[in-house]
Write a protein that holds these residues in place. Structure first.
Motif, PDB file in Angstrom:
ATOM      1  N   ARG A  41       0.930  -1.126   0.161  1.00  0.00           N
ATOM      2  CA  ARG A  41       0.057  -0.085  -0.191  1.00  0.00           C
ATOM      3  C   ARG A  41       0.979   1.353  -0.026  1.00  0.00           C
ATOM      4  O   ARG A  41       0.744   1.979  -0.711  1.00  0.00           O
ATOM      5  CB  ARG A  41      -0.938   0.092   1.080  1.00  0.00           C
ATOM      6  CG  ARG A  41      -2.069   0.634   1.080  1.00  0.00           C
ATOM      7  CD  ARG A  41      -3.105   0.675   2.247  1.00  0.00           C
ATOM      8  NE  ARG A  41      -3.658   1.987   2.363  1.00  0.00           N
ATOM      9  CZ  ARG A  41      -4.863   2.075   1.540  1.00  0.00           C
ATOM     10  NH1 ARG A  41      -5.140   0.981   0.623  1.00  0.00           N
ATOM     11  NH2 ARG A  41      -5.273   3.331   1.380  1.00  0.00           N
ATOM     12  N   ALA A  42       1.859   1.163   0.854  1.00  0.00           N
ATOM     13  CA  ALA A  42       2.574   2.383   1.197  1.00  0.00           C
ATOM     14  C   ALA A  42       3.512   2.426  -0.219  1.00  0.00           C
ATOM     15  O   ALA A  42       3.767   3.790  -0.716  1.00  0.00           O
ATOM     16  CB  ALA A  42       3.851   2.299   2.119  1.00  0.00           C
ATOM     17  N   SER A  43       4.017   1.522  -0.878  1.00  0.00           N
ATOM     18  CA  SER A  43       4.810   1.652  -2.017  1.00  0.00           C
ATOM     19  C   SER A  43       3.901   2.253  -3.291  1.00  0.00           C
ATOM     20  O   SER A  43       4.675   2.712  -4.126  1.00  0.00           O
ATOM     21  CB  SER A  43       5.437   0.116  -2.466  1.00  0.00           C
ATOM     22  OG  SER A  43       4.608  -0.597  -3.122  1.00  0.00           O
ATOM     23  N   VAL A  44       2.697   1.731  -3.411  1.00  0.00           N
ATOM     24  CA  VAL A  44       1.835   2.138  -4.475  1.00  0.00           C
ATOM     25  C   VAL A  44       1.679   3.804  -4.157  1.00  0.00           C
ATOM     26  O   VAL A  44       1.882   4.378  -5.352  1.00  0.00           O
ATOM     27  CB  VAL A  44       0.694   1.456  -4.520  1.00  0.00           C
ATOM     28  CG1 VAL A  44      -0.485   2.127  -5.541  1.00  0.00           C
ATOM     29  CG2 VAL A  44       0.860  -0.032  -4.809  1.00  0.00           C
ATOM     30  N   MET A  45       1.548   4.158  -3.117  1.00  0.00           N
ATOM     31  CA  MET A  45       1.315   5.584  -3.006  1.00  0.00           C
ATOM     32  C   MET A  45       2.735   6.401  -3.285  1.00  0.00           C
ATOM     33  O   MET A  45       2.765   7.384  -4.278  1.00  0.00           O
ATOM     34  CB  MET A  45       1.139   5.868  -1.330  1.00  0.00           C
ATOM     35  CG  MET A  45      -0.010   5.328  -0.783  1.00  0.00           C
ATOM     36  SD  MET A  45      -1.671   6.147  -1.618  1.00  0.00           S
ATOM     37  CE  MET A  45      -2.720   4.837  -1.129  1.00  0.00           C
ATOM     38  N   GLU A  46       3.890   5.569  -3.043  1.00  0.00           N
ATOM     39  CA  GLU A  46       4.916   6.430  -3.630  1.00  0.00           C
ATOM     40  C   GLU A  46       4.904   6.204  -5.196  1.00  0.00           C
ATOM     41  O   GLU A  46       5.564   7.254  -5.728  1.00  0.00           O
ATOM     42  CB  GLU A  46       6.338   5.487  -2.871  1.00  0.00           C
ATOM     43  CG  GLU A  46       7.659   6.011  -3.213  1.00  0.00           C
ATOM     44  CD  GLU A  46       8.082   7.375  -2.759  1.00  0.00           C
ATOM     45  OE1 GLU A  46       7.023   7.857  -1.940  1.00  0.00           O
ATOM     46  OE2 GLU A  46       8.933   7.716  -2.780  1.00  0.00           O
ATOM     47  N   SER A  47       4.769   5.416  -5.638  1.00  0.00           N
ATOM     48  CA  SER A  47       4.719   5.216  -6.996  1.00  0.00           C
ATOM     49  C   SER A  47       3.882   6.301  -7.690  1.00  0.00           C
ATOM     50  O   SER A  47       4.202   7.040  -8.558  1.00  0.00           O
ATOM     51  CB  SER A  47       4.156   3.926  -7.554  1.00  0.00           C
ATOM     52  OG  SER A  47       5.162   2.864  -7.609  1.00  0.00           O
ATOM     53  N   LEU A  48       2.613   6.272  -7.076  1.00  0.00           N
ATOM     54  CA  LEU A  48       1.759   7.534  -7.578  1.00  0.00           C
ATOM     55  C   LEU A  48       2.392   8.900  -7.488  1.00  0.00           C
ATOM     56  O   LEU A  48       2.212   9.744  -8.426  1.00  0.00           O
ATOM     57  CB  LEU A  48       0.553   7.639  -6.688  1.00  0.00           C
ATOM     58  CG  LEU A  48      -0.575   6.401  -7.025  1.00  0.00           C
ATOM     59  CD1 LEU A  48      -1.652   6.450  -5.795  1.00  0.00           C
ATOM     60  CD2 LEU A  48      -1.178   6.756  -8.219  1.00  0.00           C
ATOM     61  N   ARG A  49       3.333   9.310  -6.400  1.00  0.00           N
ATOM     62  CA  ARG A  49       3.937  10.294  -6.270  1.00  0.00           C
ATOM     63  C   ARG A  49       4.988  10.390  -7.423  1.00  0.00           C
ATOM     64  O   ARG A  49       5.021  11.645  -8.093  1.00  0.00           O
ATOM     65  CB  ARG A  49       4.325  10.361  -4.830  1.00  0.00           C
ATOM     66  CG  ARG A  49       5.294  11.827  -4.436  1.00  0.00           C
ATOM     67  CD  ARG A  49       5.902  11.758  -3.024  1.00  0.00           C
ATOM     68  NE  ARG A  49       7.071  10.958  -3.173  1.00  0.00           N
ATOM     69  CZ  ARG A  49       8.256  11.200  -3.749  1.00  0.00           C
ATOM     70  NH1 ARG A  49       8.303  12.313  -4.534  1.00  0.00           N
ATOM     71  NH2 ARG A  49       9.300  10.555  -4.104  1.00  0.00           N
ATOM     72  N   LYS A  50       5.779   9.423  -7.464  1.00  0.00           N
ATOM     73  CA  LYS A  50       6.796   9.491  -8.644  1.00  0.00           C
ATOM     74  C   LYS A  50       6.115   9.775  -9.760  1.00  0.00           C
ATOM     75  O   LYS A  50       6.759  10.796 -10.917  1.00  0.00           O
ATOM     76  CB  LYS A  50       7.715   8.547  -8.492  1.00  0.00           C
ATOM     77  CG  LYS A  50       8.640   8.176  -7.271  1.00  0.00           C
ATOM     78  CD  LYS A  50       9.553   6.966  -7.270  1.00  0.00           C
ATOM     79  CE  LYS A  50      10.397   7.083  -5.900  1.00  0.00           C
ATOM     80  NZ  LYS A  50      10.915   5.701  -5.732  1.00  0.00           N
ATOM     81  N   LEU A  51       5.128   9.177 -10.203  1.00  0.00           N
ATOM     82  CA  LEU A  51       4.619   8.972 -11.600  1.00  0.00           C
ATOM     83  C   LEU A  51       3.725  10.664 -11.780  1.00  0.00           C
ATOM     84  O   LEU A  51       3.137  10.394 -13.114  1.00  0.00           O
ATOM     85  CB  LEU A  51       3.884   7.923 -11.912  1.00  0.00           C
ATOM     86  CG  LEU A  51       4.413   6.424 -12.224  1.00  0.00           C
ATOM     87  CD1 LEU A  51       3.561   5.428 -11.782  1.00  0.00           C
ATOM     88  CD2 LEU A  51       5.155   6.491 -13.212  1.00  0.00           C
ATOM     89  N   GLN A  52       3.602  11.119 -10.710  1.00  0.00           N
ATOM     90  CA  GLN A  52       2.703  12.438 -10.516  1.00  0.00           C
ATOM     91  C   GLN A  52       1.251  12.333 -11.391  1.00  0.00           C
ATOM     92  O   GLN A  52       1.026  12.913 -12.393  1.00  0.00           O
ATOM     93  CB  GLN A  52       3.621  13.322 -11.686  1.00  0.00           C
ATOM     94  CG  GLN A  52       5.118  13.527 -11.033  1.00  0.00           C
ATOM     95  CD  GLN A  52       6.016  13.929 -12.026  1.00  0.00           C
ATOM     96  OE1 GLN A  52       5.856  15.143 -12.456  1.00  0.00           O
ATOM     97  NE2 GLN A  52       7.122  13.244 -12.195  1.00  0.00           N
ATOM     98  N   THR A  53       0.596  11.306 -10.617  1.00  0.00           N
ATOM     99  CA  THR A  53      -0.771  10.717 -11.362  1.00  0.00           C
ATOM    100  C   THR A  53      -1.600  10.738 -10.009  1.00  0.00           C
ATOM    101  O   THR A  53      -0.959  10.182  -9.062  1.00  0.00           O
ATOM    102  CB  THR A  53      -0.597   9.888 -12.096  1.00  0.00           C
ATOM    103  OG1 THR A  53      -2.006   9.347 -12.760  1.00  0.00           O
ATOM    104  CG2 THR A  53       0.095   8.592 -11.669  1.00  0.00           C
ATOM    105  N   THR A  54      -2.746  10.686 -10.339  1.00  0.00           N
ATOM    106  CA  THR A  54      -3.876  10.284  -9.241  1.00  0.00           C
ATOM    107  C   THR A  54      -4.316   8.623  -9.469  1.00  0.00           C
ATOM    108  O   THR A  54      -4.784   8.319  -8.380  1.00  0.00           O
ATOM    109  CB  THR A  54      -5.098  11.083  -9.242  1.00  0.00           C
ATOM    110  OG1 THR A  54      -5.714  11.030 -10.600  1.00  0.00           O
ATOM    111  CG2 THR A  54      -4.759  12.533  -9.096  1.00  0.00           C
TER     112      THR A  54
END
Ligand code: NAP
Length: 308
Positions: free
Chosen positions: A85-98
């Motif tokens: 869960r935490a890692s997907v939040m980080e991926s969303l942040r890096k990919l700059q997408t919702t």
């Protein structure tokens, strides 16, 4: 562009651009070139260390977010409910997408069940549109579809609906065609995605005389014939290239069709073994365990990842 339809009617371009081993320094430019060439499906992963650059290129392209299909993958170090869960939040942040269009479990090791529950809940929350797995051989895929995809109650009390993998991304190319695995995937409605769709040219694939002859007959390159073969088998592909001409060639595979006889000729090229390694080899499983440590260092050099 031809699309594949994932569960819930989600449309995924059958042809995309992959960024494995594309270093953070070159990735933004490569993805920008790929988008300019016309690619609208980008395949990245947490373990490629370039999600940030993929996000930068997409943002700067000015192309509306909903016109680009983004796939990423959860690395084994992040398996387990909380960690995923935490890692997907980080991926969303890096990919700059919702939202991420497709999120995969990268490898069939570790707490894949806990990781899957996190992904199922993130689908329900709208942070991911579809979920799948990668490198799951038939036995593991069938096990997963039967045992891992049940409804459950999340720690916060939410009822989460079980979801089966929409795709399984595995090594597929003319020298390793995975016909039996594809049969199992069809039975479970899991769409096939080919990693290394060109086999990275291993074992002399780029000089194969049968493929060369078919290419000559169509006035196409051998690489275009291989990509076309995948597409006619209904397999999604995302060849990697740092070369703009190759990118353009890889995109240009929708104006010809291989005959049934040519598909049969290519079927005969199957060597029925990986050009890379087996995920069932104990030495390789140990190597993956070591890679968890190695890839924890964000400055590591992928060229140092010597496999046994
Ligand atoms: N899930 C997994 O475990 C996993 C594992 C491996 C890969 N993948 C995914 O699959 C993607 C593709 O796999 P891959 O990068 O390993 O291998 P690949 O796409 O089979 O091969 C890439 C190689 O082919 C060359 N190439 C590409 N198009 C060409 C063309 N038209 N003419 C001549 N040469 C061409 C590239 O060189 P040039 O740069 O010179 O064009 C590059 O050296 C990855 O980027 C990644 O997204 C996933």
């Amino acid at each position: 562009m031809k699309n594949l339809t994932l569960s819930e009617g989600i449309q995924m371009p059958i042809l995309g651009y992959g960024v494995y081993r594309v270093s953070p320094d070159e990735c933004e430019q490569c993805v920008a070139d790929a988008l300019r060439t016309g690619f609208r499906h980008i395949d990245t992963a947490q373990a490629y260390f370039n999600e940030q650059q993929v996000g930068d290129a997409i943002r700067k392209s000015g192309i509306p977010r909903d016109e680009i299909f983004i796939t990423s993958k959860v690395w084994i170090d992040h398996f387990g409910y909380e960690e995923t869960r935490a890692s997907v939040m980080e991926s969303l942040r890096k990919l700059q997408t919702t939202y991420i269009d497709l999120m995969l479990l990268h490898q069939p090791f570790g707490d894949a069940y806990g990781a899957w529950r996190a992904l199922e809940q993130l689908v329900q929350e709208g942070k991911i549109r579809a979920i799948g797995v990668s490198n799951f051989y038939a036995d593991r895929l069938v096990e997963f579809c039967n045992f891992a995809c049940n409804d459950f109650t999340a720690p916060d009390g939410t009822h989460v609906k079980g979801v089966r993998p929409a795709v399984n991304q595995v090594e597929i190319h003319p020298y390793h065609q995975q016909t039996e695995l594809l049969g199992w995937m069809k039975k479970y409605d899991v769409l096939p995605e080919a990693w290394a769709p060109l086999g990275e040219g291993r074992d002399g694939l780029f000089d194969d005389p049968v493929l060369q002859q078919i290419a000559q007959q169509h006035g196409k390159s051998l690489h275009q014939v291989v990509l076309r073969w995948h597409i006619q088998r209904g397999v999604a592909v995302f060849p990697m290239s740092r070369n703009k001409q190759h990118m353009a060639d890889n995109m240009n595979v929708f104006d010809f069709e291989l005959t049934e006889a040519e598909m049969q000729q290519i079927a005969q090229l199957d060597k029925h073994r990986s050009a890379f390694f087996s995920h069932r080899d104990p030495a390789m499983v140990e190597w993956f365990a070591q890679m968890v440590e190695v890839r924890r260092n964000p400055n590591h050099n992928p060229d140092d990842e010597k496999r046994p």
